[in-house]
Every structure is written in C-alpha cells, then in structure tokens.
Design an enzyme around this catalytic site. Structure first.
Site, PDB file in Angstrom:
ATOM      1  N   GLU A   1      -6.990   0.344  -3.650  1.00 54.57           N
ATOM      2  CA  GLU A   1      -7.937   0.353  -2.580  1.00 54.57           C
ATOM      3  C   GLU A   1      -9.264   0.890  -3.106  1.00 54.57           C
ATOM      4  O   GLU A   1      -9.311   1.939  -3.742  1.00 54.57           O
ATOM      5  CB  GLU A   1      -7.428   1.164  -1.372  1.00 54.57           C
ATOM      6  CG  GLU A   1      -7.116   2.629  -1.658  1.00 54.57           C
ATOM      7  CD  GLU A   1      -6.532   3.366  -0.453  1.00 54.57           C
ATOM      8  OE1 GLU A   1      -7.232   3.582   0.548  1.00 54.57           O
ATOM      9  OE2 GLU A   1      -5.341   3.740  -0.553  1.00 54.57           O
TER      10      GLU A   1
ATOM     11  N   ASN B   1      -5.403   6.273  -6.802  1.00 57.42           N
ATOM     12  CA  ASN B   1      -5.891   7.659  -6.751  1.00 57.42           C
ATOM     13  C   ASN B   1      -4.877   8.672  -7.283  1.00 57.42           C
ATOM     14  O   ASN B   1      -4.528   9.648  -6.629  1.00 57.42           O
ATOM     15  CB  ASN B   1      -6.315   8.035  -5.319  1.00 57.42           C
ATOM     16  CG  ASN B   1      -5.191   7.888  -4.310  1.00 57.42           C
ATOM     17  OD1 ASN B   1      -4.231   7.159  -4.534  1.00 57.42           O
ATOM     18  ND2 ASN B   1      -5.297   8.586  -3.193  1.00 57.42           N
TER      19      ASN B   1
ATOM     20  N   ASP C   1       0.767   2.689   3.614  1.00 56.33           N
ATOM     21  CA  ASP C   1      -0.097   3.774   3.135  1.00 56.33           C
ATOM     22  C   ASP C   1       0.747   5.041   2.971  1.00 56.33           C
ATOM     23  O   ASP C   1       0.313   6.142   3.331  1.00 56.33           O
ATOM     24  CB  ASP C   1      -1.286   3.998   4.083  1.00 56.33           C
ATOM     25  CG  ASP C   1      -2.361   4.897   3.460  1.00 56.33           C
ATOM     26  OD1 ASP C   1      -2.316   5.136   2.243  1.00 56.33           O
ATOM     27  OD2 ASP C   1      -3.250   5.360   4.218  1.00 56.33           O
TER      28      ASP C   1
ATOM     29  N   HIS D   1       0.835  -1.218   0.000  1.00 56.49           N
ATOM     30  CA  HIS D   1       0.000   0.000   0.000  1.00 56.49           C
ATOM     31  C   HIS D   1       0.862   1.257   0.000  1.00 56.49           C
ATOM     32  O   HIS D   1       1.205   1.791   1.047  1.00 56.49           O
ATOM     33  CB  HIS D   1      -0.924  -0.025   1.220  1.00 56.49           C
ATOM     34  CG  HIS D   1      -2.034   0.973   1.170  1.00 56.49           C
ATOM     35  ND1 HIS D   1      -3.301   0.712   1.635  1.00 56.49           N
ATOM     36  CD2 HIS D   1      -2.081   2.236   0.712  1.00 56.49           C
ATOM     37  CE1 HIS D   1      -4.061   1.765   1.465  1.00 56.49           C
ATOM     38  NE2 HIS D   1      -3.348   2.722   0.907  1.00 56.49           N
TER      39      HIS D   1
ATOM     40  N   HIS E   1      -5.292  -0.376   5.938  1.00 55.84           N
ATOM     41  CA  HIS E   1      -5.076   0.562   7.054  1.00 55.84           C
ATOM     42  C   HIS E   1      -6.157   0.546   8.162  1.00 55.84           C
ATOM     43  O   HIS E   1      -6.762   1.571   8.448  1.00 55.84           O
ATOM     44  CB  HIS E   1      -4.833   1.983   6.559  1.00 55.84           C
ATOM     45  CG  HIS E   1      -5.772   2.528   5.507  1.00 55.84           C
ATOM     46  ND1 HIS E   1      -7.142   2.429   5.598  1.00 55.84           N
ATOM     47  CD2 HIS E   1      -5.525   3.166   4.341  1.00 55.84           C
ATOM     48  CE1 HIS E   1      -7.687   3.000   4.540  1.00 55.84           C
ATOM     49  NE2 HIS E   1      -6.733   3.446   3.761  1.00 55.84           N
TER      50      HIS E   1
ATOM     51  N   HIS F   1       1.435   5.206  -2.178  1.00 54.69           N
ATOM     52  CA  HIS F   1       0.942   6.188  -3.159  1.00 54.69           C
ATOM     53  C   HIS F   1       2.170   6.903  -3.703  1.00 54.69           C
ATOM     54  O   HIS F   1       2.672   7.835  -3.083  1.00 54.69           O
ATOM     55  CB  HIS F   1       0.000   7.194  -2.494  1.00 54.69           C
ATOM     56  CG  HIS F   1      -1.232   6.577  -1.896  1.00 54.69           C
ATOM     57  ND1 HIS F   1      -2.423   6.471  -2.587  1.00 54.69           N
ATOM     58  CD2 HIS F   1      -1.467   6.027  -0.677  1.00 54.69           C
ATOM     59  CE1 HIS F   1      -3.338   5.899  -1.813  1.00 54.69           C
ATOM     60  NE2 HIS F   1      -2.786   5.613  -0.644  1.00 54.69           N
ATOM     61  N   PHE F   2       2.678   6.443  -4.854  1.00 51.91           N
ATOM     62  CA  PHE F   2       3.888   7.049  -5.425  1.00 51.91           C
ATOM     63  C   PHE F   2       3.550   8.247  -6.326  1.00 51.91           C
ATOM     64  O   PHE F   2       4.439   8.854  -6.904  1.00 51.91           O
ATOM     65  CB  PHE F   2       4.749   5.999  -6.129  1.00 51.91           C
ATOM     66  CG  PHE F   2       5.618   5.176  -5.194  1.00 51.91           C
ATOM     67  CD1 PHE F   2       5.752   5.510  -3.848  1.00 51.91           C
ATOM     68  CD2 PHE F   2       6.314   4.065  -5.658  1.00 51.91           C
ATOM     69  CE1 PHE F   2       6.553   4.764  -2.984  1.00 51.91           C
ATOM     70  CE2 PHE F   2       7.124   3.305  -4.812  1.00 51.91           C
ATOM     71  CZ  PHE F   2       7.248   3.650  -3.476  1.00 51.91           C
TER      72      PHE F   2
ATOM     73  N   HIS G   1       2.679  14.324   0.972  1.00 51.96           N
ATOM     74  CA  HIS G   1       2.250  15.645   0.499  1.00 51.96           C
ATOM     75  C   HIS G   1       3.378  16.599   0.875  1.00 51.96           C
ATOM     76  O   HIS G   1       4.081  16.363   1.864  1.00 51.96           O
ATOM     77  CB  HIS G   1       0.947  16.082   1.187  1.00 51.96           C
ATOM     78  CG  HIS G   1      -0.204  15.161   0.959  1.00 51.96           C
ATOM     79  ND1 HIS G   1      -0.936  15.139  -0.205  1.00 51.96           N
ATOM     80  CD2 HIS G   1      -0.752  14.199   1.755  1.00 51.96           C
ATOM     81  CE1 HIS G   1      -1.898  14.220  -0.118  1.00 51.96           C
ATOM     82  NE2 HIS G   1      -1.802  13.628   1.067  1.00 51.96           N
TER      83      HIS G   1
HETATM   84  N1  LIG Z   1      -4.557   7.772   3.792  1.00 50.56           N
HETATM   85  C1  LIG Z   1      -4.637   9.039   3.466  1.00 50.56           C
HETATM   86  O1  LIG Z   1      -4.918   9.859   4.338  1.00 50.56           O
HETATM   87  N2  LIG Z   1      -4.409   9.491   2.218  1.00 50.56           N
HETATM   88  C2  LIG Z   1      -4.159   8.717   1.047  1.00 50.56           C
HETATM   89  C3  LIG Z   1      -5.397   8.082   0.507  1.00 50.56           C
HETATM   90  C4  LIG Z   1      -5.911   6.931   1.332  1.00 50.56           C
HETATM   91  O2  LIG Z   1      -5.253   5.888   1.445  1.00 50.56           O
HETATM   92  O3  LIG Z   1      -7.005   7.024   1.883  1.00 50.56           O
HETATM   93  C5  LIG Z   1      -3.532   9.611  -0.019  1.00 50.56           C
HETATM   94  O4  LIG Z   1      -3.450   9.171  -1.175  1.00 50.56           O
HETATM   95  O5  LIG Z   1      -3.135  10.743   0.283  1.00 50.56           O
HETATM   96 ZN   LIG Z   2      -7.142   4.670   2.092  1.00 45.51          ZN
HETATM   97 ZN   LIG Z   3      -3.961   4.618   0.759  1.00 42.85          ZN
END
Ligand SMILES: NC(=O)N[C@@H](CC(=O)O)C(=O)O
Ligand SMILES: [Zn+2]
Ligand SMILES: [Zn+2]
Length: 428
Positions: free
Chosen positions: A136, A86, A289, A52, A221, A54-55, A293
């Site tokens: 997800e 996403n 996860d 899990h 998560h 987010h790259f 940012h």
């Molecule tokens: N977990 C988060 O708070 N943010 C994730 C998205 C997600 O996994 O819900 C993201 O892509 O920023």
């Molecule tokens: Zn999530």
């Molecule tokens: Zn996520």
C-alpha cells in the site's frame, strides 16, 4: 484423486469436486476417486485471497510472524495472503524484498509480497523482483510512518503503470486531520482526528491522478460510502475491511484503544452504508488489513496506542456468519473474497472452483455457527475486536490440494507449504 461428494457451491449447485494433486480435476456429478469425502449438507467455497495483511516480518516478530500469521489465515479459510511493505526494513528495494521472501518461505499458505514507496525507495531494484503489486502506498502516515507527498505518489503511479502492476493506496489526507481534538483522551477522539473528509479528499486525488496517468489503482481499506462511490465512479477498484463492515464508533466505548486503526471506525450510519455497498457489489474486495499489535502495546492511551487490529482468521468466518443469517448472498461472498481479487490482481489459477484451477478450497458447515473468542485464535495476538460475534469457521482448508487446516486436528500440519503467487510485474 480425492473427491468431495455432493458439496453445495456458492452458486447453490450441488456437485462433486475432484482434486488431482494441486489442481481441481473436475466439477461434476458421480465422480470417483481413491478418497471420497461426504460433503452433503456442506458447502465448498474458494479459499479467500486476502490482498492486505501485515505479517510483521522482518522487524516485529512479537506482533506476528509468517508462521503464526499464515496458520491463523489457514484456520480462517484464507489460502493466499499478500504482505504489505511497512516492515523493518520496509520493502522498498530489491534486497529488502529478497529478505522478506526468505522469511515468507515459512508460510503455510500461498503468499505475495508488495513493494512500498518512500523517499528512499529504489524502484530500479524493486521492480526487478516479482512484486505482487505496488503498495500500500501511504498518502498519510500510518504504522511505519511511510506517508509520501503528491509528487512522489505521481512518480509511483507512473512507475506502476510502466511495470504494468496495480498500485494499492492507503487514502487519507493528513492536511484534513483535526488537530483541535488532541487534548481529548476518549477513544472516539481518533475517529474525529482522522475524519471521513480526509479519506474522501485522498480518494479524489488518487482518482484524478489515476485518470490522468492511467494504470490500475486499487483503494485499500475504504471506510466511507462517499469514498467508495467516488472511487467506483472513477473506475478504481475498492476494498473494505471486516472492521469497517462490522464495527463502528458505537463499539469504541467497549474497544477503547483496541479499536484504534487507520482509517478509523466511522459512525454507525456510515457502517450501514458501507455494508450496503458491499452487499450490492459496488465494493470489489474484502481484505482484512490484518494489523496485529500485542495486548501490551495496545493497552495505553489513545494517542500512544499503535493503529491496527488483527482480522485474517475471522474475516471469512464473519462473512459466512452473515450468509447463515441471510444478510449476504453466498455468491457475493465468493466474489468479494476470491473471484474479484483473482481478477484484479491477475491470478488466473486462483479464486474459482472449476476444472484446471488450483485446489484452494474451504469446507463449510453452516450449522456450525459459533462465537469468536480471542483465546481460540491462532495468530500471535490473543485479542480480537470481534470478540463474541457469531461466525462460521471452516472445517477444512486446502491450499493446492493440501490440507492446511482441519478443525478435527487443530495442531494441524507444519508450515512451509506456501508458495509465491502472482508475479504481477513486468520485469523485462
Ligand atoms: N491500518 C492500520 O491501522 N495499521 C496498519 C497500517 C495501515 O494499513 O495503515 C499497520 O500496519 O499496523
Ligand atoms: Zn493502510
Ligand atoms: Zn494496511
């Protein structure tokens, strides 16, 4: 052939590990090779499979890229990472999958790409691609606003079952969010806004539908003990993030908006209950996860800040820090980070230190405990919610026999070594 001599394995055995090309050739004693690395007093763990992350590419390269995310991963002992849908465009059809796969070729470590579900997804072309898993699947809006309703979730579960792929679920129920806290400006307001009941209710729905429809469902998560217990009772697998394991609402005065994520940080007593379920094996997987940012994006008020924290570089080091402090069993860490994800997501080549497996390995010196500092990390973000925590970073990380991280040489190898893993979807 290269040989790690006298390494301690997670189960406590001291062994030589011989590598031939991309594979572990043998695990034994008195093994010989052209290159012999003295690993006495050191440990070898299987590389972490982080299912899990987010790259952020395509769409948000200011937050992370495949090059920076995978380098951070390698420096933290992660040898396979699985990207979530996403992005912009979201990964919800064949062409968007192809575009992401082209970008993923920049990865230093092995990778998988998940497919996502929105009202405009196209399961026909999506399932023609070698998805790692479906998910997800967002049962409430998070970063990217990909929340879907119950009937589309049912459709996703049916499609997942047909394709024989695991469906991973972001389990929060937005009807349980507490709008009455909207006028607060303190960071814990986010935790009160998305309360434990929202997660538990969504897990109940996921469990009910999973039992009715069949097919493997994995809850991403999980942040509450009740949610973990209900998922486990229903036969679903669960994942816990490092932030829900090591941080709680008590950290929010210091973290402020940098501690905002979904699901949010919970009470310290809940964190302890979650930790207990990780330590006793109720929880199946630790996944990060990793949701970076930029500092500027986070540095605003609690209602405007984006949700998510980075974690791919610090997860295994934090867990190894717990081993060093005698709070976690090394075998448990191996299971949570490698063996279980390989089993659940069907990666027979990965997650084990045995002859015939991929040589995805992490060399660890438990005497080298140090404090995490955001400025030392290798992703795009120069901040971490784990600032100052004790951790044991890998000395060496190998992906299929290739060194992708070496403490002695932090500039390290160039990217683009990674390859796709786990075509876990039946495409015929
Ligand atoms: N977990 C988060 O708070 N943010 C994730 C998205 C997600 O996994 O819900 C993201 O892509 O920023
Ligand atoms: Zn999530
Ligand atoms: Zn996520």
């Amino acid at each position: 052939m290269q040989v790690f001599r006298n390494a301690t394995l997670p189960d406590g055995r001291e062994r030589d590990v011989a590598i031939d090309g991309e594979k572990i050739e043998a695990v034994g004693t008195d093994l010989d090779g052209e290159t012999v690395i003295d690993a006495s007093e050191k440990w070898l763990f299987p590389g972490m499979i982080d299912v899990h992350v987010h790259f952020r590419e395509p769409g948000f390269p200011e937050k992370e890229t495949w090059a920076t995310g995978s380098k951070a991963a390698a420096a933290g002992g992660v040898t396979t990472a699985v990207d979530q849908p996403n992005t912009d465009p979201p990964t919800i059809d064949g062409p968007s999958f192809d575009r992401k796969a082209e970008l993923a070729a920049a990865s230093l470590i092995d990778w998988g790409i998940n497919g996502g579900v929105t009202p405009s997804w196209d399961p026909e072309t999506l399932f023609e691609r070698p998805l790692f898993a479906l998910g997800e699947v967002f049962l409430a809006d998070s970063t990217g606003d990909m929340g879907i309703d119950r009937s589309r979730f049912e459709d996703a579960l049916k499609r997942g079952k047909e394709a024989e792929t695991t469906v991973t679920v972001h389990a929060e129920d937005a009807t349980k969010f507490d709008e009455s806290v909207r006028d607060r400006t303190d960071a814990p307001a986010w935790s009160d806004y998305r309360p434990p009941e929202a997660e538990i209710a969504a897990i109940d729905v996921a469990a009910e539908l999973a039992v009715e429809i069949g097919g493997p469902v994995h809850i991403a998560h999980t942040s509450t003990a009740a949610g973990i217990d209900r998922a486990a009772e229903a036969g679903l697998t669960t994942e816990v993030t490092p932030h829900h394991l090591f941080l709680s609402r008590d950290d929010l005065p210091e973290l402020g908006t940098f501690g905002r994520m979904n699901p949010p940080l919970r009470a310290e007593s809940t964190r302890r209950d979650v930790f207990e379920r990780v330590a006793d094996g109720t929880v199946d997987v630790i996944a990060t996860d990793h949701a970076p940012h930029t500092r500027a994006q986070k540095d605003t008020d609690i209602w405007s800040a984006p949700s998510g924290v980075p974690g791919v570089e610090t997860a295994l080091p934090l867990l190894l820090g717990e081993v060093a402090a005698d709070r976690l069993d090394p075998k448990r860490v191996r299971d949570l980070t490698a063996r279980n994800p390989a089993r659940i997501f069907d990666l027979p080549e990965k997650g084990r230190i045995e002859a015939g497996a991929d040589a995805d390995l992490v060399l660890v010196d438990f005497d080298a405990t140090r404090k995490i500092r955001g400025e030392d990390l290798h992703g795009k973000t120069d901040w971490t919610p784990f600032e100052g925590k004790s951790a044991v970073f890998p000395e060496l990380t190998l992906v299929r026999g290739q060194v992708v991280w070496e403490t002695e040489d932090p500039a390290g190898p160039a990217g683009e070594f990674g390859a796709p893993v786990g075509e876990n979807v039946r495409t015929d």
